[in-house]
Design an enzyme around this catalytic site. Structure first.
Site, PDB file in Angstrom:
ATOM      1  N   ASP B  87       0.865  -1.178   0.000  1.00 14.24           N
ATOM      2  CA  ASP B  87       0.000   0.000   0.000  1.00 14.24           C
ATOM      3  C   ASP B  87       0.909   1.237   0.000  1.00 14.24           C
ATOM      4  O   ASP B  87       2.077   1.171   0.376  1.00 14.24           O
ATOM      5  CB  ASP B  87      -0.903  -0.044   1.230  1.00 14.24           C
ATOM      6  CG  ASP B  87      -2.028   0.967   1.122  1.00 14.24           C
ATOM      7  OD1 ASP B  87      -2.127   1.648   0.082  1.00 14.24           O
ATOM      8  OD2 ASP B  87      -2.801   1.076   2.092  1.00 14.24           O
ATOM      9  N   ASP B 122      -3.164   7.611  -3.956  1.00 12.53           N
ATOM     10  CA  ASP B 122      -4.387   8.304  -4.351  1.00 12.53           C
ATOM     11  C   ASP B 122      -4.705   9.430  -3.373  1.00 12.53           C
ATOM     12  O   ASP B 122      -4.067   9.573  -2.331  1.00 12.53           O
ATOM     13  CB  ASP B 122      -5.541   7.306  -4.425  1.00 12.53           C
ATOM     14  CG  ASP B 122      -5.676   6.493  -3.139  1.00 12.53           C
ATOM     15  OD1 ASP B 122      -4.646   5.975  -2.656  1.00 12.53           O
ATOM     16  OD2 ASP B 122      -6.789   6.399  -2.609  1.00 12.53           O
ATOM     17  N   CYS B 277     -17.121 -19.831  20.369  1.00 12.25           N
ATOM     18  CA  CYS B 277     -16.484 -20.009  19.072  1.00 12.25           C
ATOM     19  C   CYS B 277     -15.822 -21.373  19.007  1.00 12.25           C
ATOM     20  O   CYS B 277     -15.332 -21.877  20.018  1.00 12.25           O
ATOM     21  CB  CYS B 277     -15.455 -18.904  18.862  1.00 12.25           C
ATOM     22  SG  CYS B 277     -14.497 -19.096  17.358  1.00 12.25           S
ATOM     23  N   CYS B 279     -13.181 -22.053  17.008  1.00 14.62           N
ATOM     24  CA  CYS B 279     -11.830 -21.999  16.455  1.00 14.62           C
ATOM     25  C   CYS B 279     -10.812 -22.555  17.447  1.00 14.62           C
ATOM     26  O   CYS B 279     -11.067 -22.653  18.643  1.00 14.62           O
ATOM     27  CB  CYS B 279     -11.451 -20.582  16.028  1.00 14.62           C
ATOM     28  SG  CYS B 279     -10.778 -19.551  17.331  1.00 14.62           S
ATOM     29  N   CYS B 282      -9.894 -20.449  20.519  1.00 18.64           N
ATOM     30  CA  CYS B 282     -10.935 -20.410  21.556  1.00 18.64           C
ATOM     31  C   CYS B 282     -11.093 -21.765  22.232  1.00 18.64           C
ATOM     32  O   CYS B 282     -11.375 -21.824  23.437  1.00 18.64           O
ATOM     33  CB  CYS B 282     -12.267 -19.972  20.946  1.00 18.64           C
ATOM     34  SG  CYS B 282     -12.292 -18.226  20.465  1.00 18.64           S
TER      35      CYS B 282
END
Lengths: 649, 649
Positions: B87, B122, B277, B279, B282
């Site tokens: 970026d 930009d 969760c 995952c 977790c």
């Protein structure tokens, strides 16, 4: 053996005591097939957080253990020290034909192997059964429940917990009757049976009706097991309707068929080309590897199911179970039908709704406006609210909140010309502007673009309200009219003290019509926040009677306020009646336990401010009830009223 | 460097080629902060499936590597061999004030360190900017984009890929203009910038408008990056609108603040009392342990984000991205506003809609009826469908499907008395009964209880249709009228051949009004399935012209049918024009690649049956197009038309 720790409407966080330890609810009980242990119970506890498992006594009784016996403690046979529930084989009897065991035999067998939760052998009613067939099944189920309760009595001290079953097919009156009768017997857990065919055929609207009809007959002190509901897409909805326990054979059955369960449906593992799950079983494998691995799919199914139980528990804690359910029910149009059925029961559901919640109310779709807490808002506006007498009523459209602050300029403009009252025609119904900080008005978020259904409902609610509200108004004005239009109502200005009006209206909405007159009889002083200008304390004749809570806009009741309400409202209004022997503790400021509650006003709601009285209606304390009136009377465990101030004799 | 592998409307599964390998899209690019690598890119790839990462060139340029230099290959500095996007620092320039680097400098710097995707600098437009301010920003952004493109040219063969940025604030015409101009320059990826403030303030309706306005100006061959959209609750909606790439600094920023991201919102880890969760991060920890562990929360955030990307990919593959988006947008009322905005763009969205899908269409709420595929159904009924000439029109309410089979008895009863046509007033609009097997009519599920909004819309759609349909009917009858009422229309029975009527109506709906006349001119034989009775093949004068597909009720076109349509419909209708040099391959039955498509009928839709012609309009083949007309012309890679039959010269 069961107590409520926290709640969100009918949904509850509970604690179920067993001989092998206590279990948090809502709980998922994985089914262990003693003939084919895919994942050992110990591993289920360690890896997925299972606290209790269920196995089938009928199968155990036919299956020799390693030691060659069908006897012996079930905990040894399953190598699990935690609580074990056993099922009776009623479902097998129903599906596979005659099972050669009687209710008495299977209950005694379960007792003999040391089961913690022993299930009676109920009579399974099909959805296709006529009312007469279902009724006969209920009669026999109740006879067997009595028999099972008698066997439990034989066992003597420290018996097993008995699971009674509610049958009755799709016939609501039979369900309710069975539930009422079961509640009178010595059962410890109520299981709703006969619902698997409804779930298999996605008849979720019928499922909702059956659960509600059953729940309506059950004593609230019984934990409720929903038999066969092992799909995580159902847990949130079932908990919202008061179910506490679920058994899952599905995790294994689906795995055997290569199917993965998710909160929004089911996927065939072989159809997946992308990894769509974060669980450990999925993270370690490609979808192709997963597809051939029954054990891994079972682990996935358990991980998703237990995580969903956790989400439901957290939602009950947070107070956004309705939001979770409304999201979950978008997974399938048949679930949406189940959700839409709830509005027909809003009035009953309202009786379990807490006064307010700590989390904001989110609009998720047109169904939201029929939530019981919004049903209450509209009902109380009609039954409890008295508008100030003004000639003109000005209606504002739904807009930014809090309404009064946002509309201050418009209100001032009108009030310079004439004496007006102001309403907001909100998405949830008409809102008198002085009630805009009361939960859930300010504590809610709605989209800018409302559903047509909601706009029309709002119109209907407003019309119903206006018809009964007794306004002496001449015109309705939607905010943009010219002052010329208003000027024909010009009169001597008698400005409303909006702050006092908020206090009055809130008192009536919270405690009942007439509460404001009773509480505010005298010289009123309002102590306001220096920062926000909002009312903090209400003093009458220099006595502190009420505090207004910032988070929900309702009052906390002080002893002096309680005295005023006690004088003004005849019993049983606002009262929780306690055992005279424990009343002295409450007078000393100690909390009220459910065990000592004799009765409670049926119009009380969880989190309401209450008057604690003795059987002679002497006021002993004021406080906040944590349970509903039926629950306070039914429970033997847990806190009923958090006492704020006791009244020494 | 980008090709479409599969698609669902504007949502697409793609493949983006870079100098360091190719990337599946939709893709999530975790942001790597070179000053603070919380999780190394290599680990992100191995554990979460990250194929590409993004880092900030502006920060790199100020940060000395271990070797003490700001130069050197970015892949070495990040220890990652896969594709890396950089970026430019435009966001930092905007937020933190002047960044002391020019567009030319930062683009050259990115090129020098071997970045695979180089982002121009930009000019960031705030949502509060006026049209004039936004326009000036766009002008400067475009000037810099040209400059960056020129630098890319300097690099010579095998250059970096250039990321051009679309700005324009909340001004749709500026967004579209910027996008159109960017598309004309030598950029390889289009990034939509300036949207973080909209996301931070939950202005999702504005976000939808901005993405749509940008996408409307972009060439479809450019992959679209949505800058700063790192929350998984947005991925599905953004992909539905044609975004392909997302960067996430959020996984780390949220983790630093102790916040966990979920597809339905954000939780403060410290507020959780339950494990919500599945995952790995977790599953291994209690909520309390998690709350103090920034790294674990970051892993959770990545696991959830990548799983959601996987779900979006799978949904595009399966064809149920709309269902996923409609579910996701229930997470917050502001997202629901974003979803509701889509109906205003139904006509544009329709141009990307495939002819049909393999998965059933699920009704999830009142928003569903405005989906582009249903907009098409209603539009084509008005523009393409000609009802048979009958005196009586009978309207059935929404009901079980397929409608004709379910209503057979009612139809027969009416047809014994008079000559009638039959419509179903479905949730999605009026459906002539002979079209009931055409996607998505039979292939959809709606709840039994429809939203009022949907019922009213259905009424409006029906009225619009009836006004334009040219029925010579006398009465509308909703199914339960008595035969007496019908008998006043009694006439000599001229029964409709409903099977032939189905073929005719489908041909007109699929190919355009007049297609049935063109295709069926001659002796028609219908070959029907022995099992289901459904039409399989259509023969005219003994030539096989069409096959009817079981899964969606549309036709596959055979060469003989193609000839008839080619004669009847003037160019450019139904045509895909191919390079004359490759036409001979298509005549031999080879597929058409996008690279050789010169033009295509703007009314074609993905999965349509098409006529492949050379520039002289000679028919060379018939087949099914996999892309939309704009895409076929714009892409240089991938298949455009799967040829079914070539026509030898």
């Amino acid at each position: 053996m069961f107590e409520i720790v926290d709640r969100d409407g009918l949904g509850r966080l509970g604690r179920l005591a067993t001989r092998h330890g206590s279990v948090q609810t809502p709980a998922l009980l994985p089914v262990i097939n003693p003939n084919n242990v895919l994942i050992p119970p110990r591993e289920m506890a360690d890896r997925f957080g299972a606290e209790i498992v269920i196995t089938n006594a009928y199968i155990l009784r036919r299956t020799k253990s390693a030691g060659g016996s069908v006897e012996g403690d079930v905990h040894n046979r399953l190598a699990f020290e935690g609580p074990i529930m056993t099922d009776s084989g009623a479902f097998q009897q129903h599906v596979y034909g005659d099972v050669d065991v009687t209710n008495g035999e299977i209950v005694r067998y379960q007792a003999s192997i040391g089961s913690d939760l022993v299930t009676m052998l109920d009579v399974f009613s099909e959805p296709s059964h006529s009312r007469a067939e279902a009724s006969a099944g209920v009669d026999e189920t109740l006879r067997r429940a009595k028999e099972a309760a008698a066997i439990k009595e034989e066992v003597g001290p420290d018996p097993f917990a008995l699971v009674g079953v509610v049958q009755g097919g799709v016939h609501a009156p039979e369900r309710t009757r069975c539930a009422q009768e079961i509640s009178k017997l010595g059962v410890d857990v109520a299981a709703i049976g006969g619902v698997v065919p409804l779930m298999e055929s996605y008849r979720f609207r019928d499922l909702v009706q059956v659960v509600i009809a059953s729940r309506q007959g059950l004593s609230p002190h019984l934990p409720v097991h929903l038999f066969g509901a092992g799909h995580p897409m159902l847990f949130a909805l079932a908990c919202l309707l008061g179910c506490d326990l679920f058994d899952s054979a599905s995790y294994a059955k689906y795995a055997r068929a290569g199917r993965m369960m998710f909160v929004d449906g089911t996927w065939r593992a072989s159809e997946l080309e992308h990894r769509i799950c974060e669980c450990a079983a999925c993270a370690k494998r490609t979808p192709a590897e997963l597809a051939g691995d029954e054990r891994a799919i079972a682990e996935h199914n358990l991980a998703v199911s237990f995580a969903e139980i956790g989400r439901v528990r957290q939602a009950i804690k947070t107070g956004d179970l309705w939001e979770l359910v409304e999201r979950r029910c978008r997974a399938h149009p048949a679930l949406l039908d189940g959700l839409k059925e709830l509005r027909r029961h809003a009035s009953w559901l309202e009786s379990f709704e807490p006064l307010s919640r700590h989390s904001a109310l989110f609009y998720t779709g047109s169904e939201t406006v029929y939530r019981p807490i919004l049903h209450r808002l509209r009902t109380r506006l009609q039954e409890r609210y008295s508008p100030p007498r003004r000639k003109v009523l000005v209606m504002f459209p739904e807009g930014e909140k809090p309404y009064m602050a946002r509309q201050a300029a418009a209100m001032e403009k009108v009030e310079r010309v004439c004496n007006a009252h102001f309403l907001v025609k909100s998405a949830f119904g008409p809102v008198p502007i002085e009630l805009d900080e009361m939960y859930p008005i300010s504590q809610s978020l709605v989209p800018d673009q409302l559903d047509l259904e909601v706009l029309e409902a709002s119109e209907v609610f407003a019309r119903q309200f206006l018809a009964g509200a007794g306004y002496e108004f001449g015109i309705l004005w939607e905010g943009d009219a010219t002052l010329e239009e208003l000027s024909k109502w010009r009169e001597e200005p008698t400005p409303i003290d909006w702050i006092l009006q908020r206090v009055r209206a809130t008192a009536d909405m919270q405690f009942g019509r007439g509460a404001a007159d009773a509480l505010l009889a005298g010289k009123v002083d309002l102590v306001r926040s220096k920062n926000t200008g909002r009312v903090r304390n209400v003093l009458v004749d220099c006595r502190h009677i009420l505090s207004m809570r910032a988070h929900d806009g309702f009052f906390s009741l002080r002893a002096e306020g309680g005295k005023a309400l006690h004088r003004a409202f005849a019993k049983p209004a606002l009262r929780v009646v306690v055992d005279p022997e424990t009343a002295e503790f409450n007078r000393a400021g100690k909390n009220v336990f459910a065990k000592f509650v004799l009765a409670a006003d049926a119009n009380l709601r969880p989190m309401d401010e209450v008057l604690v009285v003795d059987p002679d209606d002497a006021l002993v304390a004021v406080g906040q009830c944590l349970l509903g009136p039926e629950e306070m009377a039914a429970f033997d465990r847990g806190l009923a009223v958090r006492v704020r101030e006791g009244l020494p004799p």
